[in-house]
Scaffold this motif. Sequence first.
Motif, PDB file in Angstrom:
ATOM      1  N   LYS A  86       6.178  21.041  16.348  1.00 40.41           N
ATOM      2  CA  LYS A  86       5.773  20.096  17.388  1.00 40.41           C
ATOM      3  C   LYS A  86       5.123  20.818  18.570  1.00 40.41           C
ATOM      4  CE  LYS A  86       6.923  16.462  15.139  1.00 40.41           C
ATOM      5  NZ  LYS A  86       5.871  15.560  14.611  1.00 40.41           N
ATOM      6  N   ALA A  87       5.571  22.036  18.861  1.00 36.53           N
ATOM      7  CA  ALA A  87       4.894  22.819  19.894  1.00 36.53           C
ATOM      8  C   ALA A  87       3.470  23.142  19.461  1.00 36.53           C
ATOM      9  CB  ALA A  87       5.676  24.102  20.168  1.00 36.53           C
ATOM     10  N   ALA A  88       3.294  23.458  18.185  1.00 37.77           N
ATOM     11  CA  ALA A  88       1.950  23.726  17.668  1.00 37.77           C
ATOM     12  C   ALA A  88       1.072  22.492  17.762  1.00 37.77           C
ATOM     13  CB  ALA A  88       2.039  24.204  16.214  1.00 37.77           C
ATOM     14  N   LEU A  89       1.635  21.325  17.470  1.00 36.12           N
ATOM     15  CA  LEU A  89       0.865  20.080  17.548  1.00 36.12           C
ATOM     16  C   LEU A  89       0.427  19.797  18.981  1.00 36.12           C
ATOM     17  CD1 LEU A  89      -0.210  17.627  15.994  1.00 36.12           C
ATOM     18  CD2 LEU A  89       1.996  16.509  16.392  1.00 36.12           C
ATOM     19  N   GLU A  90       1.286  20.075  19.930  1.00 40.92           N
ATOM     20  CA  GLU A  90       0.909  19.874  21.333  1.00 40.92           C
ATOM     21  C   GLU A  90      -0.200  20.842  21.762  1.00 40.92           C
ATOM     22  OE1 GLU A  90       4.408  19.937  23.772  1.00 40.92           O
ATOM     23  OE2 GLU A  90       5.340  18.283  22.667  1.00 40.92           O
ATOM     24  N   ALA A  91      -0.151  22.080  21.254  1.00 35.13           N
ATOM     25  CA  ALA A  91      -1.216  23.037  21.559  1.00 35.13           C
ATOM     26  C   ALA A  91      -2.545  22.556  20.982  1.00 35.13           C
ATOM     27  CB  ALA A  91      -0.857  24.416  21.010  1.00 35.13           C
ATOM     28  N   MET A  92      -2.527  22.044  19.754  1.00 37.26           N
ATOM     29  CA  MET A  92      -3.757  21.522  19.160  1.00 37.26           C
ATOM     30  C   MET A  92      -4.264  20.310  19.932  1.00 37.26           C
ATOM     31  SD  MET A  92      -3.362  22.016  15.020  1.00 37.26           S
ATOM     32  CE  MET A  92      -2.090  20.781  14.811  1.00 37.26           C
TER      33      MET A  92
END
Length: 281
Positions: free
Chosen positions: A170-176
């Motif tokens: 989910k942290a990766a999704l927010e970065a994207m």
Amino acid sequence: MTRPLEGKLGIVTGSSRGIGAAIAENLASKGCQLVLNYTSSSSTDAANALAGRLSSAHGIRAVAVQADVGTPEGAASLIESARQHFTDAAGRFQIDILVNNAGIARNNLLPRVTVEDFEATYRVNVLGPLLVTQAAEPHLPRDRSGRIVNISSVSSQAGFVTQSVYGGTKAALEAMTRTWARELAERATVNAVNPGPVEGPMYAANPPEFLNDIHGWVLRTPLMRAREGVDPDDVVRDARASGGRPAYTREVAGIVGMLCGEEAGWCTGQVVCANGGMIMQ
């Protein structure tokens, strides 16, 4: 009365049940035509039934499309199916709204996390939104009217036990989300929402370690306090043990629907609260 999303086309991944189905309901009530995506054949009946109900109840066209969005072939197939169903008589096809909702959670304490858990969760939760957004990009509007909403989680920030993998996805999704907000600025706004606990089987399936760890968070989340005479009796009863109630899926869907409207056109690159105040930024 004109509905705010009349004539627009939305795609919601993972929408046969739960939050995805509630998002589809919200968008349909505003006049949006819909592609409802699901992965497993076991969800076929539920997805088709939802498509039929939304079409009948809201006077829109909704179709269910099976595709594994965590693969290049599945993502491409989803967008191609949408194109086949929703190209107009003049040969025009446009995706106005994309909600990347499909996700899985395999929670476990650090010593028990497996490579297979990691690969499966990142494939669905991170690679899936990337592939679907890539496939949808050629068909987004060119006047900033498009809307992309990614379904993240408070787990990206809270550091809950057992969520080494899920929280990371989910942290990766927010970065994207932030990167896409810049890259797609002339096409669409791109935002994320971050639910906390939400009613449904995914929340109920969490291990005891996780539920014990979040108990204090639940107690201190302003809108999770259950209300006698307002919330159903079983919700109030369960909240006495858990410290509070989870969100109703319609409450998360309402925030997603808000971000999909014309009025949200000056909001992009944000992680918007959909957790009752569990995380305050």
